[in-house]
Design a protein around this motif. Structure first.
Motif, PDB file in Angstrom:
ATOM      1  N   THR A  32       0.846  -1.193   0.000  1.00  0.00           N
ATOM      2  CA  THR A  32       0.000   0.000   0.000  1.00  0.00           C
ATOM      3  C   THR A  32       0.887   1.250   0.000  1.00  0.00           C
ATOM      4  O   THR A  32       2.108   1.169   0.145  1.00  0.00           O
ATOM      5  CB  THR A  32      -0.937   0.019   1.219  1.00  0.00           C
ATOM      6  OG1 THR A  32      -0.143   0.064   2.419  1.00  0.00           O
ATOM      7  CG2 THR A  32      -1.819  -1.222   1.241  1.00  0.00           C
ATOM      8  N   PHE A  33       0.258   2.403  -0.169  1.00  0.00           N
ATOM      9  CA  PHE A  33       0.986   3.670  -0.211  1.00  0.00           C
ATOM     10  C   PHE A  33       0.414   4.617   0.831  1.00  0.00           C
ATOM     11  O   PHE A  33      -0.810   4.715   0.997  1.00  0.00           O
ATOM     12  CB  PHE A  33       0.877   4.311  -1.603  1.00  0.00           C
ATOM     13  CG  PHE A  33       1.465   3.477  -2.703  1.00  0.00           C
ATOM     14  CD1 PHE A  33       2.787   3.646  -3.099  1.00  0.00           C
ATOM     15  CD2 PHE A  33       0.690   2.519  -3.343  1.00  0.00           C
ATOM     16  CE1 PHE A  33       3.319   2.873  -4.111  1.00  0.00           C
ATOM     17  CE2 PHE A  33       1.215   1.748  -4.359  1.00  0.00           C
ATOM     18  CZ  PHE A  33       2.541   1.915  -4.749  1.00  0.00           C
ATOM     19  N   ILE A  34       1.294   5.311   1.542  1.00  0.00           N
ATOM     20  CA  ILE A  34       0.877   6.371   2.459  1.00  0.00           C
ATOM     21  C   ILE A  34       1.073   7.699   1.740  1.00  0.00           C
ATOM     22  O   ILE A  34       2.190   8.038   1.334  1.00  0.00           O
ATOM     23  CB  ILE A  34       1.681   6.350   3.771  1.00  0.00           C
ATOM     24  CG1 ILE A  34       1.428   5.050   4.524  1.00  0.00           C
ATOM     25  CG2 ILE A  34       1.311   7.554   4.639  1.00  0.00           C
ATOM     26  CD1 ILE A  34      -0.025   4.877   4.978  1.00  0.00           C
ATOM     27  N   CYS A  35      -0.023   8.413   1.574  1.00  0.00           N
ATOM     28  CA  CYS A  35      -0.023   9.658   0.814  1.00  0.00           C
ATOM     29  C   CYS A  35      -0.338  10.820   1.751  1.00  0.00           C
ATOM     30  O   CYS A  35      -1.314  10.773   2.507  1.00  0.00           O
ATOM     31  CB  CYS A  35      -1.053   9.567  -0.312  1.00  0.00           C
ATOM     32  SG  CYS A  35      -1.315  11.106  -1.201  1.00  0.00           S
ATOM     33  N   SER A  36       0.470  11.877   1.698  1.00  0.00           N
ATOM     34  CA  SER A  36       0.239  13.070   2.511  1.00  0.00           C
ATOM     35  C   SER A  36       0.081  14.275   1.596  1.00  0.00           C
ATOM     36  O   SER A  36       0.869  14.454   0.656  1.00  0.00           O
ATOM     37  CB  SER A  36       1.396  13.305   3.478  1.00  0.00           C
ATOM     38  OG  SER A  36       1.532  12.215   4.372  1.00  0.00           O
ATOM     39  N   LEU A  37      -0.927  15.096   1.867  1.00  0.00           N
ATOM     40  CA  LEU A  37      -1.183  16.283   1.060  1.00  0.00           C
ATOM     41  C   LEU A  37      -2.159  17.198   1.796  1.00  0.00           C
ATOM     42  O   LEU A  37      -2.792  16.787   2.784  1.00  0.00           O
ATOM     43  CB  LEU A  37      -1.769  15.918  -0.302  1.00  0.00           C
ATOM     44  CG  LEU A  37      -3.248  15.469  -0.366  1.00  0.00           C
ATOM     45  CD1 LEU A  37      -3.745  15.570  -1.784  1.00  0.00           C
ATOM     46  CD2 LEU A  37      -3.424  14.055   0.175  1.00  0.00           C
ATOM     47  N   GLU A  38      -2.287  18.419   1.315  1.00  0.00           N
ATOM     48  CA  GLU A  38      -3.344  19.321   1.746  1.00  0.00           C
ATOM     49  C   GLU A  38      -4.376  19.372   0.637  1.00  0.00           C
ATOM     50  O   GLU A  38      -4.034  19.547  -0.532  1.00  0.00           O
ATOM     51  CB  GLU A  38      -2.806  20.735   2.022  1.00  0.00           C
ATOM     52  CG  GLU A  38      -2.263  20.920   3.420  1.00  0.00           C
ATOM     53  CD  GLU A  38      -2.195  22.388   3.804  1.00  0.00           C
ATOM     54  OE1 GLU A  38      -2.305  23.241   2.899  1.00  0.00           O
ATOM     55  OE2 GLU A  38      -2.041  22.681   4.995  1.00  0.00           O
ATOM     56  N   ALA A  39      -5.650  19.210   0.979  1.00  0.00           N
ATOM     57  CA  ALA A  39      -6.707  19.225  -0.030  1.00  0.00           C
ATOM     58  C   ALA A  39      -7.850  20.100   0.443  1.00  0.00           C
ATOM     59  O   ALA A  39      -8.008  20.353   1.643  1.00  0.00           O
ATOM     60  CB  ALA A  39      -7.199  17.799  -0.304  1.00  0.00           C
ATOM     61  N   GLU A  40      -8.639  20.579  -0.499  1.00  0.00           N
ATOM     62  CA  GLU A  40      -9.777  21.434  -0.147  1.00  0.00           C
ATOM     63  C   GLU A  40     -10.782  20.655   0.698  1.00  0.00           C
ATOM     64  O   GLU A  40     -11.135  19.516   0.400  1.00  0.00           O
ATOM     65  CB  GLU A  40     -10.452  21.969  -1.403  1.00  0.00           C
ATOM     66  CG  GLU A  40     -11.080  20.891  -2.278  1.00  0.00           C
ATOM     67  CD  GLU A  40     -11.848  21.474  -3.442  1.00  0.00           C
ATOM     68  OE1 GLU A  40     -13.081  21.567  -3.343  1.00  0.00           O
ATOM     69  OE2 GLU A  40     -11.208  21.830  -4.448  1.00  0.00           O
ATOM     70  N   ASN A  41     -11.221  21.271   1.774  1.00  0.00           N
ATOM     71  CA  ASN A  41     -12.168  20.633   2.698  1.00  0.00           C
ATOM     72  C   ASN A  41     -13.586  20.915   2.215  1.00  0.00           C
ATOM     73  O   ASN A  41     -14.243  21.856   2.663  1.00  0.00           O
ATOM     74  CB  ASN A  41     -11.942  21.186   4.103  1.00  0.00           C
ATOM     75  CG  ASN A  41     -12.749  20.443   5.151  1.00  0.00           C
ATOM     76  OD1 ASN A  41     -13.364  19.418   4.855  1.00  0.00           O
ATOM     77  ND2 ASN A  41     -12.756  20.952   6.358  1.00  0.00           N
ATOM     78  N   SER A  42     -14.056  20.103   1.268  1.00  0.00           N
ATOM     79  CA  SER A  42     -15.362  20.343   0.660  1.00  0.00           C
ATOM     80  C   SER A  42     -16.122  19.031   0.525  1.00  0.00           C
ATOM     81  O   SER A  42     -15.587  17.943   0.745  1.00  0.00           O
ATOM     82  CB  SER A  42     -15.196  20.982  -0.723  1.00  0.00           C
ATOM     83  OG  SER A  42     -14.585  20.059  -1.614  1.00  0.00           O
ATOM     84  N   ILE A  43     -17.375  19.145   0.124  1.00  0.00           N
ATOM     85  CA  ILE A  43     -18.197  17.958  -0.110  1.00  0.00           C
ATOM     86  C   ILE A  43     -17.600  17.110  -1.232  1.00  0.00           C
ATOM     87  O   ILE A  43     -17.721  15.878  -1.235  1.00  0.00           O
ATOM     88  CB  ILE A  43     -19.653  18.369  -0.438  1.00  0.00           C
ATOM     89  CG1 ILE A  43     -20.565  17.139  -0.546  1.00  0.00           C
ATOM     90  CG2 ILE A  43     -19.702  19.174  -1.725  1.00  0.00           C
ATOM     91  CD1 ILE A  43     -20.741  16.386   0.741  1.00  0.00           C
ATOM     92  N   ASP A  44     -16.902  17.768  -2.182  1.00  0.00           N
ATOM     93  CA  ASP A  44     -16.294  17.033  -3.294  1.00  0.00           C
ATOM     94  C   ASP A  44     -15.194  16.091  -2.808  1.00  0.00           C
ATOM     95  O   ASP A  44     -14.962  15.044  -3.406  1.00  0.00           O
ATOM     96  CB  ASP A  44     -15.721  18.010  -4.324  1.00  0.00           C
ATOM     97  CG  ASP A  44     -16.806  18.807  -5.014  1.00  0.00           C
ATOM     98  OD1 ASP A  44     -17.870  18.229  -5.278  1.00  0.00           O
ATOM     99  OD2 ASP A  44     -16.604  20.000  -5.273  1.00  0.00           O
ATOM    100  N   LEU A  45     -14.514  16.472  -1.723  1.00  0.00           N
ATOM    101  CA  LEU A  45     -13.493  15.587  -1.156  1.00  0.00           C
ATOM    102  C   LEU A  45     -14.142  14.325  -0.593  1.00  0.00           C
ATOM    103  O   LEU A  45     -13.658  13.206  -0.824  1.00  0.00           O
ATOM    104  CB  LEU A  45     -12.717  16.329  -0.066  1.00  0.00           C
ATOM    105  CG  LEU A  45     -11.649  15.522   0.679  1.00  0.00           C
ATOM    106  CD1 LEU A  45     -10.605  14.980  -0.282  1.00  0.00           C
ATOM    107  CD2 LEU A  45     -10.988  16.382   1.754  1.00  0.00           C
TER     108      LEU A  45
END
Length: 320
Positions: free
Chosen positions: A269-282
C-alpha cells in the motif's frame, strides 16, 4: 469542541452587552438549552457573568479604566459617524446604541462632540422608526448573519431569484473601482468552491443552520481580487491517506490540493500526505474510490467521513 463552544459563547455575550436569554444563546449556537446552562456555568468560572431578568450578561469591571480618545481622534470619529449615517439608506439601531455608549465616555473631556454624536444617534433611531417597513427585516437579516459569522454556522439565505447556503467570511463594505457597494455578506457557497458577495438589501430571509464551518487561515481579509485566487479562499485540510494503488488518488485529483508526498509500505500500500480542499467534493471523491482509499489522519476528518457514510446508509435502512 467544548472549548470552542465556550469561546463562542463568550464572543456572543461580548457582542450582545445587553444580554441574551438561554434560549437565544442555544438558537444562535445550535445547541440544546440544557447544554447552554452547563456552558454558562463553566464560563462563569473564568469571567464574571450574572443573570438579570433572564438575560445572561458579562459584568463590567468597576476598576476598568475607560479608554480616552485624543481630541484629534474624537473629532475624526465624529466626522466618520456623520459620513456613515449620511451614506447609508437603511440605518441600524445597534449603531445608535454603540454611538451613545461612546458619547457617554466622551462627555467628560469633549462635551460638544459628545452631544453631537448623541444627536446623530437620535437621528438614526428616527430613521429606523420612520422606515420600519424596510429596516426591521434588513436589520434582522444582518443580526442572523453576524450570529452565523460569530458562531461559525452556515446560513441559508433567500434572495429575489434563489436560495443558497453560505459560510459567511466577511460582513461589510466591499471595495471596488467604482466606490463602495452597500453592506454585503461574502462567503463560500456550501458544497462548492465558489465565493459569492451578496448585498444585504437583496436578501429577503436568513436562517442559521446547525452546520458549522471554518474560515481558512490563509484567507486574505477583504482582498480586492479575491475571486482571482480561488485557492486563497478555499478551506484546506491536511490529509494522510492509505492507498491500495496509486491510481486511487485520481478520484480526488481534480480538487485543489498542495504538493503530494507518497511512500510505499511493505504490504504494497501507499501512504499519501497532502493538503486538499475541505469540501463535499473531497468526501464524494473518497466515496467514489470505494475501498481503495482509507483516511488515516486527521481523526476528526475520518470521524466526519464515517458520519457522512452513516447518514447515507440511514436513508436506505428499512425496519423489517
Amino acid at each position: 469542541m467544548k472549548g470552542e463552544r465556550i469561546a463562542q459563547l463568550e464572543l456572543l455575550l461580548i457582542s450582545h452587552p445587553e444580554g441574551l436569554r438561554r434560549v437565544e444563546i442555544a438558537r444562535k449556537l445550535g445547541l440544546h438549552r440544557s447544554t447552554i446552562s452547563r456552558y454558562v456555568e463553566e464560563l462563569s468560572s473564568k469571567i464574571d457573568l450574572y443573570e438579570e431578568d433572564g438575560l445572561i450578561k458579562i459584568k463590567a469591571k468597576e476598576d476598568e479604566e475607560k479608554e480616552v480618545l485624543s481630541l484629534y481622534e474624537t473629532l475624526a470619529f465624529n466626522m466618520s459617524a456623520e459620513a456613515l449615517v449620511s451614506s447609508q439608506k437603511i440605518q441600524n439601531p445597534h449603531l445608535a446604541s454603540g454611538l451613545r455608549k461612546i458619547a457617554s465616555n466622551m462627555f467628560s473631556y469633549a462635551p460638544k462632540i459628545s452631544e453631537n454624536i448623541l444627536q446623530i444617534a437620535d437621528e438614526i433611531d428616527l430613521s429606523v422608526e420612520k422606515n420600519r417597513h424596510m429596516t426591521e427585516t434588513y436589520n434582522k437579516i444582518m443580526e442572523v448573519l453576524i450570529d452565523c459569522w460569530v458562531s461559525g454556522n452556515i446560513a441559508r439565505i433567500k434572495s429575489m431569484n434563489e436560495e443558497i447556503e453560505i459560510a459567511p467570511y466577511f460582513i461589510g463594505f466591499k471595495e471596488e473601482s467604482g466606490g463602495r457597494n452597500p453592506i454585503s455578506v461574502t462567503g463560500r457557497i456550501r458544497h462548492t468552491q465558489d465565493i459569492a458577495t451578496i448585498p444585504l438589501s437583496e436578501i429577503k430571509e436568513a436562517v442559521m443552520l446547525d452546520e458549522t464551518y471554518t474560515i481558512p487561515d490563509n484567507l486574505r481579509p477583504f482582498g480586492r481580487n479575491m475571486e482571482k485566487s480561488k485557492q486563497s479562499t478555499v478551506d484546506m485540510i491536511p490529509l494522510t491517506l492509505r492507498l491500495k494503488e496509486r491510481s486511487a488518488l485520481n478520484s480526488i485529483a481534480s480538487l485543489i490540493h498542495g504538493d503530494v508526498s507518497m511512500k510505499e509500505e511493505r504490504d504494497g500500500t501507499f501512504i499519501c500526505s497532502l493538503e486538499a480542499e475541505n469540501s463535499i467534493d473531497l468526501l464524494l471523491g473518497i466515496v467514489k474510490s470505494g475501498k481503495s482509499i482509507e483516511i488515516v489522519y486527521p481523526y476528526s476528518f475520518r470521524k466526519k467521513f464515517l458520519s457522512y457514510l452513516q447518514g447515507i446508509i440511514s436513508i436506505y435502512q428499512i425496519n423489517y
